[in-house]
Design a protein around this motif. Sequence first.
Motif, PDB file in Angstrom:
ATOM      1  N   ARG A  60       0.822  -1.210   0.000  1.00 60.36           N
ATOM      2  CA  ARG A  60       0.000   0.000   0.000  1.00 60.36           C
ATOM      3  C   ARG A  60       0.855   1.259   0.000  1.00 60.36           C
ATOM      4  N   ARG A  63       2.958   2.414  -3.328  1.00 65.19           N
ATOM      5  CA  ARG A  63       2.289   3.007  -4.478  1.00 65.19           C
ATOM      6  C   ARG A  63       2.537   4.519  -4.520  1.00 65.19           C
ATOM      7  N   PRO A  64       2.560   5.106  -5.701  1.00 64.39           N
ATOM      8  CA  PRO A  64       2.618   6.580  -5.767  1.00 64.39           C
ATOM      9  C   PRO A  64       1.306   7.175  -5.267  1.00 64.39           C
ATOM     10  N   GLY A  65       1.359   8.426  -4.888  1.00 67.33           N
ATOM     11  CA  GLY A  65       0.156   9.098  -4.433  1.00 67.33           C
ATOM     12  C   GLY A  65      -0.135   8.818  -2.970  1.00 67.33           C
ATOM     13  N   TYR A  66      -1.422   8.795  -2.629  1.00 67.68           N
ATOM     14  CA  TYR A  66      -1.826   8.743  -1.231  1.00 67.68           C
ATOM     15  C   TYR A  66      -2.943   7.729  -1.030  1.00 67.68           C
ATOM     16  N   ASP A  67      -3.054   7.247   0.198  1.00 70.87           N
ATOM     17  CA  ASP A  67      -4.173   6.396   0.596  1.00 70.87           C
ATOM     18  C   ASP A  67      -5.436   7.246   0.777  1.00 70.87           C
ATOM     19  N   GLU A  70      -4.938   9.400   4.828  1.00 71.21           N
ATOM     20  CA  GLU A  70      -3.539   9.624   5.175  1.00 71.21           C
ATOM     21  C   GLU A  70      -3.398  10.125   6.609  1.00 71.21           C
ATOM     22  N   ARG A 200       9.477  10.339   2.525  1.00 70.38           N
ATOM     23  CA  ARG A 200       9.755  10.407   1.087  1.00 70.38           C
ATOM     24  C   ARG A 200       9.862  11.870   0.655  1.00 70.38           C
ATOM     25  N   THR A 202       9.637  15.518  -1.226  1.00 72.10           N
ATOM     26  CA  THR A 202       8.642  16.387  -1.860  1.00 72.10           C
ATOM     27  C   THR A 202       9.392  17.548  -2.511  1.00 72.10           C
ATOM     28  N   ARG A 209       4.856   9.703   6.292  1.00 70.01           N
ATOM     29  CA  ARG A 209       3.596   8.970   6.323  1.00 70.01           C
ATOM     30  C   ARG A 209       3.728   7.896   7.407  1.00 70.01           C
TER      31      ARG A 209
END
Length: 290
Positions: A60, A63-67, A70, A200, A202, A209
């Motif tokens: 989970r 993966r790129p992006g967000y859940d 978050e 990670r 930015t 996270r």
Amino acid sequence: MPRDARAAPHLGYRDDELTRPFAGYFRPEVAPVQDHVAEVLLGGMAPTEHGYEAQDAPARMSRPGYDPVETGWTRMPSGTTFIACLTPMPGVTAGMWDWWFGWHGSDPARYKLWHPEAHRLAAWGEDRSGLPGLTDRQRYQDNVSYVDEYLGGLPQRLAIRFVDPTRFGFTDSPGTTHICARVGYSHLPVLAGWLVHQVRPTDDGAEMRSRFFLGHPEVIDVPAHAVSTPQGKLLRTPPVRTAANLVIPHLGKLLIPASLGRDLLHHCAAEMNHLAGFLPRLHEEFRGTP
């Protein structure tokens, strides 16, 4: 149980701690949580469907992006309390956090920089601060951090057992680090869950996270000196440990209070944001010191 013999657990800095070379970074009050966290804390628990189990974290979080969630918490039908916290950190890098996790545990005064209103004591199971040639990760991975802190106003005695994230299922990625650990108690040979902090990059620094998966407790085999209570010493004997592990997993919902998700989210959001505010300066000044 490793403990700093100079003082009993306490909040704040005493006279001897004020002489530490990094004492100028200590602030008696923790910085406020970020606005998005405050909104979630007011809004209440997230839907159960947005939670997942610890074994799903590597897939989970890779993966790129967000859940979908978050920042938030929920309680799953399995008994797991799932907590997520997103902390943007301008000017910070993943390497600074690897350094921090390898550096802070050898002195309670360092640990108190992180959350001055909650942290009382920290000690390593194996203090590697004086060992030459180690990387920052080698100082904390496969090591145990024994900490005393307040969580939701209640004192906690915890054992954080850091593991190599690749053994948990994460892969190395440039500019990213994963801090993974089993969470348990320092006075009992009992594990209560997992934590993962992914840092990670930015555009303006980094973001953390954080994930916690609490529940499904189990009694583990540890050395006699690793527990400090009669109950803990009894639990570590093989017959009692075997019997306890037949019963204690069914008590997870009873052992994890309903308020834990909210309390831990607030604690994590506060300490990560507080430290990130001065971590680049602290790292620049003390990264070469044991």
